[in-house]
Design a protein around this motif. Sequence first.
Motif, PDB file in Angstrom:
ATOM      1  N   GLN A  17       0.170  -1.538   0.256  1.00  0.00           N
ATOM      2  CA  GLN A  17      -0.001   0.099  -0.094  1.00  0.00           C
ATOM      3  C   GLN A  17       0.735   1.384   0.370  1.00  0.00           C
ATOM      4  O   GLN A  17       0.081   2.200  -0.846  1.00  0.00           O
ATOM      5  CB  GLN A  17      -0.781   0.068   1.297  1.00  0.00           C
ATOM      6  N   ARG A  20       2.659   1.764  -3.485  1.00  0.00           N
ATOM      7  CA  ARG A  20       1.303   2.409  -4.507  1.00  0.00           C
ATOM      8  C   ARG A  20       1.038   3.591  -3.857  1.00  0.00           C
ATOM      9  O   ARG A  20       1.217   4.418  -5.266  1.00  0.00           O
ATOM     10  CB  ARG A  20      -0.013   1.323  -4.628  1.00  0.00           C
ATOM     11  N   LEU A  62      -4.653   4.655 -11.301  1.00  0.00           N
ATOM     12  CA  LEU A  62      -5.571   5.088 -10.573  1.00  0.00           C
ATOM     13  C   LEU A  62      -6.476   4.153 -10.924  1.00  0.00           C
ATOM     14  O   LEU A  62      -6.829   3.502  -9.944  1.00  0.00           O
ATOM     15  CB  LEU A  62      -5.854   6.650 -10.792  1.00  0.00           C
ATOM     16  N   ALA A  63      -6.929   4.107 -12.182  1.00  0.00           N
ATOM     17  CA  ALA A  63      -8.096   2.443 -12.117  1.00  0.00           C
ATOM     18  C   ALA A  63      -7.295   1.289 -11.710  1.00  0.00           C
ATOM     19  O   ALA A  63      -8.405   0.126 -11.264  1.00  0.00           O
ATOM     20  CB  ALA A  63      -8.226   2.465 -13.728  1.00  0.00           C
ATOM     21  N   GLN A  65      -5.325   0.618  -9.073  1.00  0.00           N
ATOM     22  CA  GLN A  65      -5.323   0.819  -7.831  1.00  0.00           C
ATOM     23  C   GLN A  65      -6.859   0.640  -7.590  1.00  0.00           C
ATOM     24  O   GLN A  65      -7.301   0.001  -6.470  1.00  0.00           O
ATOM     25  CB  GLN A  65      -5.137   2.036  -7.535  1.00  0.00           C
ATOM     26  N   TYR A  66      -7.833   0.980  -8.132  1.00  0.00           N
ATOM     27  CA  TYR A  66      -9.440   0.679  -7.860  1.00  0.00           C
ATOM     28  C   TYR A  66      -9.877  -0.091  -7.863  1.00  0.00           C
ATOM     29  O   TYR A  66     -10.762  -0.902  -6.718  1.00  0.00           O
ATOM     30  CB  TYR A  66     -10.335   2.210  -8.862  1.00  0.00           C
ATOM     31  N   ASP A  67      -9.652  -0.654  -8.651  1.00  0.00           N
ATOM     32  CA  ASP A  67      -9.680  -2.785  -9.084  1.00  0.00           C
ATOM     33  C   ASP A  67      -9.229  -3.140  -7.882  1.00  0.00           C
ATOM     34  O   ASP A  67      -9.796  -4.314  -8.034  1.00  0.00           O
ATOM     35  CB  ASP A  67      -8.887  -2.583  -9.972  1.00  0.00           C
ATOM     36  N   ASP A  68      -7.800  -3.279  -7.460  1.00  0.00           N
ATOM     37  CA  ASP A  68      -7.623  -3.518  -6.779  1.00  0.00           C
ATOM     38  C   ASP A  68      -7.609  -2.997  -5.089  1.00  0.00           C
ATOM     39  O   ASP A  68      -7.529  -3.718  -3.829  1.00  0.00           O
ATOM     40  CB  ASP A  68      -6.037  -3.797  -6.454  1.00  0.00           C
ATOM     41  N   PHE A  69      -8.694  -2.334  -4.844  1.00  0.00           N
ATOM     42  CA  PHE A  69      -8.668  -1.909  -3.679  1.00  0.00           C
ATOM     43  C   PHE A  69      -9.235  -2.664  -2.883  1.00  0.00           C
ATOM     44  O   PHE A  69      -9.258  -2.840  -1.835  1.00  0.00           O
ATOM     45  CB  PHE A  69      -9.363  -0.859  -3.349  1.00  0.00           C
ATOM     46  N   SER A  70     -10.253  -3.443  -3.897  1.00  0.00           N
ATOM     47  CA  SER A  70     -11.336  -3.944  -2.195  1.00  0.00           C
ATOM     48  C   SER A  70     -10.398  -5.904  -2.514  1.00  0.00           C
ATOM     49  O   SER A  70     -10.354  -6.581  -1.012  1.00  0.00           O
ATOM     50  CB  SER A  70     -12.657  -4.684  -3.444  1.00  0.00           C
ATOM     51  N   GLN A  73      -8.447  -4.619   0.656  1.00  0.00           N
ATOM     52  CA  GLN A  73      -8.842  -4.471   2.089  1.00  0.00           C
ATOM     53  C   GLN A  73      -9.115  -5.556   2.372  1.00  0.00           C
ATOM     54  O   GLN A  73      -8.436  -5.618   3.475  1.00  0.00           O
ATOM     55  CB  GLN A  73     -10.018  -3.233   1.380  1.00  0.00           C
TER      56      GLN A  73
END
Length: 150
Positions: A17, A20, A62-63, A65-70, A73
Amino acid sequence: MTFYTYQYLQGSQSKWQYGRIIVLSVLAIIFIGFLIHYLRNRMDMKYKDLTIIVGTLLLLILAVQYDDFSAIQSASQQTGQITQTVKQVAKRLDLRPGVVSINSTTQNANLMVKTPDGYYRVDYNADGTQFVLEKVELAATNHIKVQGVE
């Protein structure tokens, strides 16, 4: 069989994290720098092209990162759960969490714990809220590796 120390589990929670965030920050600073240069020198097309390239790269990252966020988490939550298990096992055995190692980085049904006193199997109840420690003897201890040993 690989066992992971408490320090290894805590350290592995945030390394990706932070990496990134650093990459995104550097790209954002570069993008802003190129945009400022382009706005000052509108006739110089190289800054416009560089701004578009870095902006596109920034949006792509960013896309992702957003895709991998879940996923990040969820992995972070599971690692947090396993560190709590290590703390609870250490408390039950009157040990420091630093001397307890566990054979998984995620919560699963086949957890083994390595302590200076021996090996224990963690047996959870049906809803996974409580567990029992059962001392076990491993037949082959020569293939055991501990990740995170200082």
